[in-house]
Design an enzyme around this catalytic site. Structure first.
Site, PDB file in Angstrom:
ATOM      1  N   LEU A  72       0.809  -1.229   0.000  1.00 33.00           N
ATOM      2  CA  LEU A  72       0.000   0.000   0.000  1.00 33.00           C
ATOM      3  C   LEU A  72       0.841   1.278   0.000  1.00 33.00           C
ATOM      4  O   LEU A  72       0.520   2.278   0.649  1.00 33.00           O
ATOM      5  CB  LEU A  72      -0.994  -0.027   1.170  1.00 33.00           C
ATOM      6  CG  LEU A  72      -1.978  -1.214   1.094  1.00 33.00           C
ATOM      7  CD1 LEU A  72      -2.775  -1.356   2.386  1.00 33.00           C
ATOM      8  CD2 LEU A  72      -2.918  -1.104  -0.096  1.00 33.00           C
ATOM      9  N   CYS A 129      -7.487  -4.162   5.315  1.00 31.99           N
ATOM     10  CA  CYS A 129      -6.398  -3.664   6.161  1.00 31.99           C
ATOM     11  C   CYS A 129      -6.648  -4.152   7.577  1.00 31.99           C
ATOM     12  O   CYS A 129      -7.801  -4.255   7.999  1.00 31.99           O
ATOM     13  CB  CYS A 129      -6.380  -2.140   6.185  1.00 31.99           C
ATOM     14  SG  CYS A 129      -6.097  -1.376   4.599  1.00 31.99           S
ATOM     15  N   ASN A 192     -10.961  -7.871  -4.222  1.00 32.79           N
ATOM     16  CA  ASN A 192      -9.543  -7.572  -4.072  1.00 32.79           C
ATOM     17  C   ASN A 192      -8.765  -8.867  -4.363  1.00 32.79           C
ATOM     18  O   ASN A 192      -9.350  -9.865  -4.790  1.00 32.79           O
ATOM     19  CB  ASN A 192      -9.285  -7.054  -2.650  1.00 32.79           C
ATOM     20  CG  ASN A 192      -8.178  -6.026  -2.624  1.00 32.79           C
ATOM     21  OD1 ASN A 192      -7.130  -6.243  -3.259  1.00 32.79           O
ATOM     22  ND2 ASN A 192      -8.365  -4.944  -1.910  1.00 32.79           N
ATOM     23  N   GLY A 244      -9.235 -10.536 -13.007  1.00 28.34           N
ATOM     24  CA  GLY A 244      -8.807 -11.266 -14.208  1.00 28.34           C
ATOM     25  C   GLY A 244      -9.428 -10.803 -15.495  1.00 28.34           C
ATOM     26  O   GLY A 244      -9.444 -11.549 -16.482  1.00 28.34           O
TER      27      GLY A 244
HETATM   28  C1  LIG Z   1       0.221  -4.199  -8.000  1.00 29.67           C
HETATM   29  C2  LIG Z   1      -1.158  -4.127  -7.426  1.00 29.67           C
HETATM   30  C3  LIG Z   1      -1.469  -3.129  -6.502  1.00 29.67           C
HETATM   31  C4  LIG Z   1      -2.760  -3.047  -5.952  1.00 29.67           C
HETATM   32  N1  LIG Z   1      -3.060  -2.049  -5.064  1.00 29.67           N
HETATM   33  C5  LIG Z   1      -4.337  -1.919  -4.591  1.00 29.67           C
HETATM   34  C6  LIG Z   1      -4.694  -0.828  -3.736  1.00 29.67           C
HETATM   35  O1  LIG Z   1      -3.892   0.047  -3.403  1.00 29.67           O
HETATM   36  N2  LIG Z   1      -5.974  -0.779  -3.263  1.00 29.67           N
HETATM   37  C7  LIG Z   1      -6.927  -1.718  -3.629  1.00 29.67           C
HETATM   38  O2  LIG Z   1      -8.087  -1.614  -3.204  1.00 29.67           O
HETATM   39  N3  LIG Z   1      -6.616  -2.740  -4.473  1.00 29.67           N
HETATM   40  C8  LIG Z   1      -5.350  -2.861  -4.947  1.00 29.67           C
HETATM   41  N4  LIG Z   1      -5.044  -3.884  -5.817  1.00 29.67           N
HETATM   42  C9  LIG Z   1      -6.085  -4.858  -6.208  1.00 29.67           C
HETATM   43  C10 LIG Z   1      -6.694  -4.525  -7.587  1.00 29.67           C
HETATM   44  O3  LIG Z   1      -7.320  -3.267  -7.575  1.00 29.67           O
HETATM   45  C11 LIG Z   1      -7.702  -5.626  -8.033  1.00 29.67           C
HETATM   46  O4  LIG Z   1      -8.729  -5.716  -7.061  1.00 29.67           O
HETATM   47  C12 LIG Z   1      -7.048  -6.987  -8.198  1.00 29.67           C
HETATM   48  O5  LIG Z   1      -5.779  -6.869  -8.795  1.00 29.67           O
HETATM   49  C13 LIG Z   1      -7.901  -7.967  -9.015  1.00 29.67           C
HETATM   50  O6  LIG Z   1      -8.099  -7.503 -10.330  1.00 29.67           O
HETATM   51  P1  LIG Z   1      -7.203  -8.014 -11.600  1.00 29.67           P
HETATM   52  O7  LIG Z   1      -7.215  -9.503 -11.573  1.00 29.67           O
HETATM   53  O8  LIG Z   1      -7.868  -7.406 -12.798  1.00 29.67           O
HETATM   54  O9  LIG Z   1      -5.834  -7.454 -11.377  1.00 29.67           O
HETATM   55  C14 LIG Z   1      -3.758  -3.984  -6.359  1.00 29.67           C
HETATM   56  C15 LIG Z   1      -3.424  -4.983  -7.297  1.00 29.67           C
HETATM   57  C16 LIG Z   1      -2.154  -5.056  -7.843  1.00 29.67           C
HETATM   58  C17 LIG Z   1      -1.870  -6.123  -8.862  1.00 29.67           C
END
Ligand SMILES: Cc1cc2nc3c(=O)[nH]c(=O)nc-3n(C[C@H](O)[C@H](O)[C@H](O)COP(=O)(O)O)c2cc1C
Length: 307
Positions: A72, A129, A192, A244
């Site tokens: 974070l 968190c 998440n 995804g």
């Molecule tokens: C590098 C990285 C940083 C992330 N940081 C946050 C964040 O600061 N706050 C949050 O709510 N989710 C965070 N996520 C979660 C993403 O917003 C999302 O919920 C998760 O990656 C699933 O979606 P995806 O499969 O399309 O990546 C993060 C994900 C990645 C990969």
């Protein structure tokens, strides 16, 4: 063709947003795609004070996915509002701030700042968190805790739309969505990342300095879609589908399952203009199927299931 969608009080020109933490503060991507083409931009999670994040390595590629333990890292809410947001205001795309904290007071302080800031369209709270005042139990892993933080944030937000981002790392997701609805959230976003680990057999060391990380990418899509389907079936609250999404088909699957909108995360690391391509692919889909209002397509699978 009308791709616009309604998320509680928030109207978006199309349902495709970028997911928090995968699109920086938005401006970093301005050279790769027209930010005006997006339904909304969700910025990196913001805390009251700046956070340095975890030590590297913080990212590890897995089969069909990615583990991250960024920790974070962010510039803090005040710095975001004064140095990042002004340049974002030139775009005709709603900016959704993602907020986090380790106590209810931290969440409410961050959200109080955001609720009084011009140029923020909505706040999404990341409840994944630990609550340091309650012995480190995650706000996201007990419905009562999720409800409490949502209620407290709702009180300081005034009319600004509030989205609660849920963790998939729970046994039953529905009580969490119900708690958010009862506490006055306008929508829930799910999901998440899924907690995982990866190790190196040669060194017998973890691949991430933090040992555990959050799994994202195509590997989680069926898991996330099951959770979205459960909430859409059982809880009367708008759902934003995440997990995804690599192309328009993935995004439309979430919408057929009942999601009113979607967020694109890991795909941005592979193709920085993935979200814009997904908007274009949705328009093509609608044209090919004779769909004039995409909103009418939401829940198409659910309706078929119950007919
Ligand atoms: C590098 C990285 C940083 C992330 N940081 C946050 C964040 O600061 N706050 C949050 O709510 N989710 C965070 N996520 C979660 C993403 O917003 C999302 O919920 C998760 O990656 C699933 O979606 P995806 O499969 O399309 O990546 C993060 C994900 C990645 C990969």
């Amino acid at each position: 063709m009308d791709l616009s969608v309604q998320i509680g009080p928030l109207r978006l020109k199309n349902p495709v947003m970028t997911a928090s933490g995968t699109f920086g503060y938005g401006l970093e991507f301005a050279d790769y795609l027209d930010l005006n083409a997006l339904g909304a931009i969700v910025v990196k999670g913001l805390s009251l004070q700046p956070r340095p994040g975890n030590a590297p390595p913080r990212i590890y590629e897995t089969a069909a996915g990615m583990l991250n333990a960024i920790g974070l890292q962010n510039v803090g809410v005040e710095e975001f509002v004064t140095t990042k947001l002004p340049a974002l205001r030139q775009y005709d795309t709603p900016i959704i701030a993602n907020a986090l904290g380790n106590t209810i007071e931290e969440y409410t302080e961050v959200c109080r700042v955001l609720a009084h800031t011009e140029g923020i369209a909505a706040v999404e709270i990341n409840v994944s968190c630990p609550n340091v005042k309650e012995g480190g139990i995650h706000f996201a892993t007990e419905p009562a805790q999720t409800g409490r933080v949502t209620e407290a944030v709702r009180r300081v937000m005034g009319d600004m739309p509030l989205i609660v981002k849920l963790s998939p790392n729970v046994t039953h997701i529905v009580p969490f969505a119900r708690a958010c609805r009862a506490a006055g959230a306008d929508a829930v976003s799910l999901v998440n990342t899924f907690v995982g680990i990866a190790i190196d057999l040669d060194t017998m060391r973890p691949r991430l300095s933090n040992l555990t990380g959050g799994l994202s990418g195509p590997a989680i899509k069926p898991l996330a879609q099951r959770l979205v389907w459960e909430v859409c079936r059982d809880v009367d609250i708008p759902v934003i589908g995440i997990g995804g999404i690599m192309n328009a088909t993935d995004a439309l699957e979430y919408m057929a399952l009942g999601a009113v909108a979607v967020q694109v995360g890991t795909a941005n690391f592979i193709r920085p203009d993935a979200a814009r391509q997904i908007v274009a692919g949705m328009a093509d889909f609608c044209a090919a199927r004779g769909i004039t209002r995409l909103e009418n397509f939401i829940g198409a699978f659910l309706r078929r299931e119950t007919s």
